[in-house]
Design a protein around this motif. Structure first.
Motif, mmCIF file in Angstrom:
data_model
loop_
_atom_site.group_PDB
_atom_site.id
_atom_site.type_symbol
_atom_site.label_atom_id
_atom_site.label_comp_id
_atom_site.label_asym_id
_atom_site.label_seq_id
_atom_site.Cartn_x
_atom_site.Cartn_y
_atom_site.Cartn_z
ATOM 1 N N LYS A 145 -7.236 18.804 -48.010
ATOM 2 C CA LYS A 145 -8.037 18.593 -49.220
ATOM 3 C C LYS A 145 -7.169 18.713 -50.470
ATOM 4 O O LYS A 145 -6.206 19.480 -50.486
ATOM 5 C CB LYS A 145 -9.174 19.627 -49.265
ATOM 6 C CG LYS A 145 -10.087 19.572 -48.049
ATOM 7 C CD LYS A 145 -11.049 20.741 -48.005
ATOM 8 C CE LYS A 145 -11.892 20.716 -46.747
ATOM 9 N NZ LYS A 145 -12.841 21.850 -46.686
ATOM 10 N N SER A 192 -16.443 22.655 -49.245
ATOM 11 C CA SER A 192 -15.822 21.851 -50.300
ATOM 12 C C SER A 192 -14.900 20.773 -49.747
ATOM 13 O O SER A 192 -14.323 20.919 -48.678
ATOM 14 C CB SER A 192 -15.012 22.759 -51.229
ATOM 15 O OG SER A 192 -15.832 23.757 -51.774
ATOM 16 N N ASP A 193 -14.738 19.723 -50.569
ATOM 17 C CA ASP A 193 -13.822 18.632 -50.239
ATOM 18 C C ASP A 193 -12.558 18.690 -51.078
ATOM 19 O O ASP A 193 -11.681 17.834 -50.947
ATOM 20 C CB ASP A 193 -14.510 17.283 -50.480
ATOM 21 C CG ASP A 193 -15.776 17.138 -49.659
ATOM 22 O OD1 ASP A 193 -15.714 17.371 -48.438
ATOM 23 O OD2 ASP A 193 -16.824 16.809 -50.244
ATOM 24 N N GLY A 194 -12.446 19.661 -51.964
ATOM 25 C CA GLY A 194 -11.276 19.822 -52.815
ATOM 26 C C GLY A 194 -11.425 21.088 -53.630
ATOM 27 O O GLY A 194 -12.496 21.709 -53.646
ATOM 28 N N LEU A 237 -13.767 10.556 -51.766
ATOM 29 C CA LEU A 237 -13.237 11.671 -50.999
ATOM 30 C C LEU A 237 -13.941 12.976 -51.319
ATOM 31 O O LEU A 237 -14.250 13.759 -50.441
ATOM 32 C CB LEU A 237 -11.729 11.807 -51.271
ATOM 33 C CG LEU A 237 -11.014 12.920 -50.525
ATOM 34 C CD1 LEU A 237 -10.957 12.618 -49.037
ATOM 35 C CD2 LEU A 237 -9.614 13.113 -51.069
ATOM 36 N N VAL A 238 -14.170 13.223 -52.590
ATOM 37 C CA VAL A 238 -14.689 14.511 -53.030
ATOM 38 C C VAL A 238 -16.176 14.390 -53.354
ATOM 39 O O VAL A 238 -16.563 13.842 -54.367
ATOM 40 C CB VAL A 238 -13.902 15.024 -54.259
ATOM 41 C CG1 VAL A 238 -14.464 16.355 -54.729
ATOM 42 C CG2 VAL A 238 -12.421 15.157 -53.931
ATOM 43 N N ARG A 239 -16.994 14.933 -52.465
ATOM 44 C CA ARG A 239 -18.436 14.978 -52.697
ATOM 45 C C ARG A 239 -18.846 16.330 -53.267
ATOM 46 O O ARG A 239 -19.799 16.433 -54.011
ATOM 47 C CB ARG A 239 -19.186 14.712 -51.389
ATOM 48 C CG ARG A 239 -18.982 13.293 -50.858
ATOM 49 C CD ARG A 239 -19.571 13.107 -49.473
ATOM 50 N NE ARG A 239 -19.146 14.126 -48.513
ATOM 51 C CZ ARG A 239 -17.967 14.145 -47.882
ATOM 52 N NH1 ARG A 239 -17.082 13.211 -48.104
ATOM 53 N NH2 ARG A 239 -17.666 15.106 -47.030
ATOM 54 N N ARG A 240 -18.098 17.372 -52.870
ATOM 55 C CA ARG A 240 -18.319 18.718 -53.405
ATOM 56 C C ARG A 240 -16.967 19.319 -53.744
ATOM 57 O O ARG A 240 -16.061 19.333 -52.913
ATOM 58 C CB ARG A 240 -19.003 19.612 -52.373
ATOM 59 C CG ARG A 240 -20.476 19.348 -52.209
ATOM 60 C CD ARG A 240 -21.104 20.558 -51.551
ATOM 61 N NE ARG A 240 -22.117 20.143 -50.617
ATOM 62 C CZ ARG A 240 -22.541 20.865 -49.594
ATOM 63 N NH1 ARG A 240 -22.004 22.033 -49.338
ATOM 64 N NH2 ARG A 240 -23.487 20.436 -48.812
ATOM 65 N N HIS A 261 -5.662 22.487 -43.938
ATOM 66 C CA HIS A 261 -6.648 21.542 -44.475
ATOM 67 C C HIS A 261 -5.882 20.416 -45.160
ATOM 68 O O HIS A 261 -4.683 20.533 -45.431
ATOM 69 C CB HIS A 261 -7.644 22.216 -45.432
ATOM 70 C CG HIS A 261 -7.083 22.613 -46.754
ATOM 71 N ND1 HIS A 261 -6.828 21.704 -47.774
ATOM 72 C CD2 HIS A 261 -6.728 23.828 -47.259
ATOM 73 C CE1 HIS A 261 -6.349 22.336 -48.822
ATOM 74 N NE2 HIS A 261 -6.265 23.627 -48.537
#
Length: 195
Positions: free
Chosen positions: A134, A104-106, A6-9, A132
């Protein structure tokens, strides 16, 4: 990049100061290195000072990708980090926060001051309102956020925050635990008005 599904950045909010306890900087460096090892890019406020600079430097030294977003009025030589993978210079603080959120993803907060809390509470509020989906978290290093966690529970107990909204924020002292929770994160729209 590889890394968590889920979180790439991950957007990291933290202080432009390092705090009194040198352990805060050590924890920030450990987080930066951990994110790089897990293949998660860092998005942050673009500074080379305080915990901000420590996270960025550690991630870069470990081979990670670091993206900074800094407003023009902070682009002084002693503040802006010029060794990043990418540095976005934006018009103002509002554009900075919107850009960091978009990239961002989070979102994860380390210790910091008023600006760190303002950034954290804004993205948490956006999640409550469904703007969002996230994950949002606090890295409670050295018990820094323990009183805030108690206060969030107090807000819930007093009927100003519902349990679903409270549960949108993951709080733990172990960054691995937080990142694992982020990797499993799923967002269910909530009724912010129900307590």
């Amino acid at each position: 990049m590889g890394g968590d599904s889920l979180v790439r950045r991950l957007c990291v909010f933290c202080g432009s100061s390092s705090g009194k306890d040198p352990g805060y900087a050590a924890d920030a460096a450990a987080l930066g290195a951990l994110l790089a090892r897990r293949g998660i890019g860092v998005v942050y406020g673009g500074g080379q000072v305080g915990l901000m600079g420590t996270v960025a430097d550690a991630a870069l030294e470990a081979g990670g990708e670091v993206t900074g977003v800094i407003p023009k009025h902070l682009m002084r030589e002693e503040i802006a980090h010029h060794g990043l993978t990418e540095l976005h210079v934006v018009a103002d603080m509002h554009e900075r926060k919107a850009t960091m959120a978009r990239l961002s993803d989070g979102f994860l907060a380390l210790p910091g001051g008023a600006g760190t809390l303002e950034e954290l509470f804004e993205v948490w509020t956006w999640a409550q309102l469904g703007l969002h989906a996230k994950p949002v978290g606090l890295l409670d290093v050295r018990g820094f956020y323990s009183r805030l966690a108690e206060f969030l529970d107090h807000m819930t107990d007093e009927g100003f925050l519902n349990h679903a909204s409270r549960d949108l924020v993951t709080i733990d002292s172990d960054p691995e635990v937080v990142l694992d929770a982020f990797a499993r994160h799923s967002y269910t729209p909530i009724d912010k008005w129900a307590v």
